[in-house]
Write a protein that holds these residues in place. Sequence first.
Motif, short mmCIF file in Angstrom:
data_model
loop_
_atom_site.label_atom_id
_atom_site.label_comp_id
_atom_site.label_asym_id
_atom_site.label_seq_id
_atom_site.Cartn_x
_atom_site.Cartn_y
_atom_site.Cartn_z
N PHE A 192 0.82 -1.21 0.00
CA PHE A 192 0.00 0.00 0.00
C PHE A 192 0.86 1.27 0.00
CE2 PHE A 192 -2.08 -3.44 2.32
CZ PHE A 192 -3.23 -3.60 1.57
N GLN A 193 2.16 1.10 -0.37
CA GLN A 193 3.12 2.22 -0.36
C GLN A 193 3.19 2.87 1.02
OE1 GLN A 193 5.21 3.52 -3.36
NE2 GLN A 193 4.89 1.30 -3.22
N LEU A 194 3.15 2.04 2.05
CA LEU A 194 3.28 2.48 3.43
C LEU A 194 4.49 1.80 4.07
CD1 LEU A 194 -0.45 2.17 4.62
CD2 LEU A 194 0.76 4.28 4.01
N ALA A 195 4.97 2.37 5.16
CA ALA A 195 6.04 1.74 5.93
C ALA A 195 5.99 2.28 7.35
CB ALA A 195 7.41 2.03 5.31
N GLY A 241 11.88 10.79 0.49
CA GLY A 241 11.13 11.96 0.05
C GLY A 241 11.26 12.13 -1.45
N PRO A 242 10.90 13.32 -1.97
CA PRO A 242 11.02 13.55 -3.42
C PRO A 242 12.43 13.29 -3.92
CG PRO A 242 9.76 15.30 -2.35
CD PRO A 242 10.33 14.47 -1.26
N LEU A 243 12.56 12.48 -4.94
CA LEU A 243 13.87 12.02 -5.38
C LEU A 243 14.74 13.15 -5.92
CD1 LEU A 243 12.87 8.65 -7.06
CD2 LEU A 243 13.78 9.03 -4.75
N ASP A 244 14.14 14.16 -6.58
CA ASP A 244 14.95 15.26 -7.10
C ASP A 244 15.55 16.07 -5.97
OD1 ASP A 244 12.43 16.15 -6.35
OD2 ASP A 244 12.32 17.70 -7.91
N VAL A 290 5.48 5.93 2.12
CA VAL A 290 6.89 5.77 1.74
C VAL A 290 6.94 5.07 0.39
CG1 VAL A 290 9.12 4.73 2.30
CG2 VAL A 290 7.69 5.65 4.13
N GLY A 291 7.45 5.79 -0.61
CA GLY A 291 7.65 5.20 -1.93
C GLY A 291 9.11 4.85 -2.12
N PRO A 292 9.61 4.89 -3.36
CA PRO A 292 11.03 4.64 -3.59
C PRO A 292 11.89 5.65 -2.84
CG PRO A 292 9.80 4.59 -5.65
CD PRO A 292 8.86 5.11 -4.61
#
Length: 463
Positions: free
Chosen positions: A137-140, A278-281, A221-223
């Motif tokens: 579920f894109q959770l952690a 967080g945001p990868l950029d 939490v995503g990638p």
Amino acid sequence: MTDLAIRTIHGTDAVIEEKELQQFASSLRGPLLRLGDAAYDDARIIWNGMIDRRPALVVGCTGAADVMAAVRFAGEHDALVSIKGGGHNVSGKAVCDAGLMIDLSRMKSIRVQPAAKIVRAEPGMIGAELDRETQAFQLATPVGTVSTTGIAGLTLGGGQSWLASKHGMAIDNLRSVDIVTADGQLRIASATANQDLFWAVRGAGHNFGVVTSFEYQAHDVGPVLGGLVLHPIAHGREALSFYREFTADQPDHLQTWAGILTLPDGNVVVALIPCYVGPLDEGERAIAPLRRFGSPVADTVAPIPYVAMQQLFDPAFPAGRHNYWKSGLASRLSDELIDATVEYAQKMPSPHTAFLFAEMHGAYSRIDNTATAYFHRDLQYDAIILSGWTELADAQRNIDWTRELFAMWEPHLARAAYVNDLGEEGEDRARSAYGDNYLRLAALKTQYDPRNLFRLNQNIQPM
């Protein structure tokens, strides 16, 4: 079968009649194992290959009712008790000699509530299993940095994590526990029920009972942006000095650890290990100075699944290897500590030995030292010597080397330790893990476990 001799908490042996053992076994849904039973050795073997103990009885618990029965039986017979969740702790206290082991490894139920971002899990789960369910579920939720670690012991001692600087330790995300206390009763502990017990289990929970269910707050939490930047040990002082300065000012989204390890080709390297949640950029910009430093021999930093970051260290900590650790907490890594580390890294007695400097800041450090039983919120670094080897004959050489280096470290560390890192190191070192919270914990230990039934841990003595 014959009557059974079982070790008591006072170190003497008591005899339990076979008829009573059969009655106890019939009260359980899970198995009651003894020496010679087919599943006995699998139950008693744990992660650290140094530990070779044989309980008189192993209760293979399948739920809270089995745990309650086991605790009551142990209390009635004054039996020495150990508690096994994932069995990953270096001290090996999950297994006792001649006593009663409460084995929770069969208890693996888990339920994720995606809308509420809540996860409830039983104590037999390991980190990888919990991560798999929450990441669907894109959770952690924070449950360590080696995915084979059991969630129970990790959480009850505090719970370091790649998410700690952004979301706090495991205990900071704990909403409630179901816990069987020394009287054999199942209690709920939370912010609104048995608040004193809830305070105690968040950092010293091994001392207060057997947790049968954990309820955690989860987070989106995503990638993540993570990996290793490796420098040769010849540049170790420069790399660790840079690490110290780089970690002095980081955003909450970024947590950076450092390590020293031996590569498969035999070369010893310093590893700088960032994880940006967080945001990868934004992560690319935050990590850029670390990647530009020096002339690294390898750089694997890239966007990766969160579970890949969680499993990054798994190959370095396989089950069955002999392990001996020494560790301490510090607010800053001194030049002297860095110098001693680099010197000793070049004469490690085993290629399986490693060093780790785990750092946490942000959300971890903004919680008051007395808000939970875990006390040392103002100390950013956990410095650990992780000695590992494969042959029994090499034990003393590796242990002596570890102790010698730690004696050089110790003047540069605070009088403090992370309880989950400790081995068999005596009462003073155990006290150092609890800091100024120790007296309150001792009073609560007297209330909930006056006989010290739960003593195989970094023990808090009843008053």
